[in-house]
Scaffold this active site. Structure first.
Site, mmCIF file in Angstrom:
data_model
loop_
_atom_site.group_PDB
_atom_site.id
_atom_site.type_symbol
_atom_site.label_atom_id
_atom_site.label_comp_id
_atom_site.label_asym_id
_atom_site.label_seq_id
_atom_site.Cartn_x
_atom_site.Cartn_y
_atom_site.Cartn_z
ATOM 1 C CB CYS A 168 4.527 17.141 -32.822
ATOM 2 S SG CYS A 168 3.966 18.708 -33.166
ATOM 3 C CB SER A 194 6.994 21.172 -33.981
ATOM 4 O OG SER A 194 5.962 21.979 -33.755
ATOM 5 C CG HIS A 218 8.110 23.154 -38.586
ATOM 6 N ND1 HIS A 218 7.431 22.996 -39.911
ATOM 7 C CD2 HIS A 218 6.750 23.302 -37.817
ATOM 8 C CE1 HIS A 218 6.209 23.278 -39.838
ATOM 9 N NE2 HIS A 218 5.955 23.535 -38.529
ATOM 10 C CG HIS A 270 7.939 18.543 -29.020
ATOM 11 N ND1 HIS A 270 8.334 18.473 -30.667
ATOM 12 C CD2 HIS A 270 6.608 19.174 -29.226
ATOM 13 C CE1 HIS A 270 7.402 18.646 -31.479
ATOM 14 N NE2 HIS A 270 6.398 19.111 -30.500
ATOM 15 C CB CYS A 289 3.173 19.020 -28.076
ATOM 16 S SG CYS A 289 3.116 20.282 -29.530
HETATM 17 ZN ZN LIG Z 1 4.573 19.693 -31.290
#
Ligand SMILES: [Zn+2]
Ligand SMILES: [Zn+2]
Length: 369
Positions: A40, A42, A45, A61, A167
């Site tokens: 993902c 994120s 990030h 996640h 997610c």
């Molecule tokens: Zn995610």
């Protein structure tokens, strides 16, 4: 036990795949043998600092697997259960959970801190405690998580597909269906066609949108966006405005969903310009914590009753939304197989993220043995 994991030791570094020590589950926790983990944005990030987290940390996640061990006090999960990990835990009893907003559960405060909910660490490497992204850490074939992060699913669903609903799928779908409240006949614009955007598109399609305009500068994604339900695709907001204006005789879009890799203040202005009266801008993309500047016409905001709303996990309740999405997949409405562009081993994780940065992947997925 000894296992391996992809660890981030500092900003702008590569993921380091190395041996780690994993403790047994404590009170209220379970050990999961993971089948797959999505790559993902994120977790990227974390590397760039757009989501600040203490290092070292095990990323990931978006996972699904089978329960390997059950800690003390866990009565509703058993060894062998198939589960999806939700990136936000839901305690079921806080003010937000009990009002039907588990995506805002108070336990969510702990998801970018590192340790488990009791403040101690389950993973250790190079003599240090290692945190878990979203208290999950799915970039490891085994992990220990809170029972509040776990959603039991039917065993007939392939786990490498189920992983995605923890997610990206729930977030994108929910951004359109829950936060956006897309209704039959709506005109919807989706800004950004990555893993979240494609699911916002299919959410809008399933909710009955009349037209779905996908915006992405990477032309290679347009065909895929149309496969998921977009009726139009274009490179930028100006081109989208022409399409939407023509189609609605100037009434413009009902919903604009921002699912870009990173949120920038300037996107809000563009999105609001695409909205007509009572139009709603859903901000799902995450901006840097220091980004506080947004331009908008306050005149239009009030007189056209425009709305700007944030969306976390697509305003979904993990325990209801995850099984519901898998039911939609089983019934042939929700496309999960088509989301997976490429699979990787854990050792290939840096290549997987490079492919994401290069715009090659809708979703890269790590598959474990
Ligand atoms: Zn995610
Ligand atoms: Zn709660």
């Amino acid at each position: 036990m000894k296992t391996k994991a992809a660890i981030l030791w500092g900003l702008d570094q590569d993921w380091s795949v190395e041996e780690v020590e994993l403790d047994d589950p404590k009170e209220g926790e379970v050990m999961i043998k993971l089948a797959a983990s999505g790559l993902c944005h994120s977790d990227e990030h974390l590397r760039t600092g757009d989501i600040p987290i203490p290092f070292p940390v095990i990323g990931g996640h978006e996972g699904a697997g089978v329960i390997e061990k059950v800690g003390p006090g866990v009565t509703d999960l058993a060894v062998g259960d198939h589960v999806v990990l939700a990136f936000i835990p839901s305690c079921g009893t806080c003010r937000y959970c009990s009002s039907g907003m588990s995506n805002l559960c108070d336990l969510g405060a702990g998801i970018v801190l590192g340790p488990q909910l009791d403040g101690t660490y389950r993973f250790h490497a190079r003599g240090e405690d290692v945190g878990q992204m979203c208290i999950l850490g799915t970039f490891s074939p085994y992990t220990v998580v809170s029972k509040d992060s776990v959603v039991k699913i039917d065993p007939d669903i392939p786990l490498d597909r189920a992983a995605l609903v923890g997610c990206g799928v729930a977030t994108g779908f929910g951004s359109a269906v829950n936060t956006g409240e897309v209704k039959p006949g709506d005109v919807v614009v989706v800004m950004g066609c990555g893993g979240i955007g494609m699911n916002a598109i299919q959410g809008a399609r399933i909710a009955g949108a009349k037209a779905i305009v996908a915006i992405d500068p990477v032309q290679g994604k347009w065909e895929k966006a149309e496969e998921f339900g977009a009726t139009h695709a274009c490179a930028d907001a100006d081109a989208a405005w022409d399409i939407v204006s023509e189609m609605t005789r100037g009434q413009l879009a009902d919903k604009v969903i921002i699912t870009t890799g990173v949120a920038e203040g300037s996107y809000i202005y563009e999105a609001l310009s695409l909205c007509g009266k009572k139009g709603r801008v859903v901000v799902t993309a995450i901006g840097h914590p220091d980004e506080t500047t947004v331009e908008m016409s306050l005149f239009e905001l009030a007189l056209y009753e425009k709305q700007v709303v944030g969306s976390l996990f697509g305003s979904s309740n993990p325990r209801t939304q995850i099984p519901q999405l898998l039911d939609l997949y089983r019934a042939g409405h929700l496309m999960l197989d088509e989301l997976v562009t490429k699979t990787y081993t854990l050792e290939e994780i840096n290549q997987g993220y490079q492919d994401m940065r290069d715009g090659k992947n809708i979703r890269g997925v790590i598959v474990y043995d």
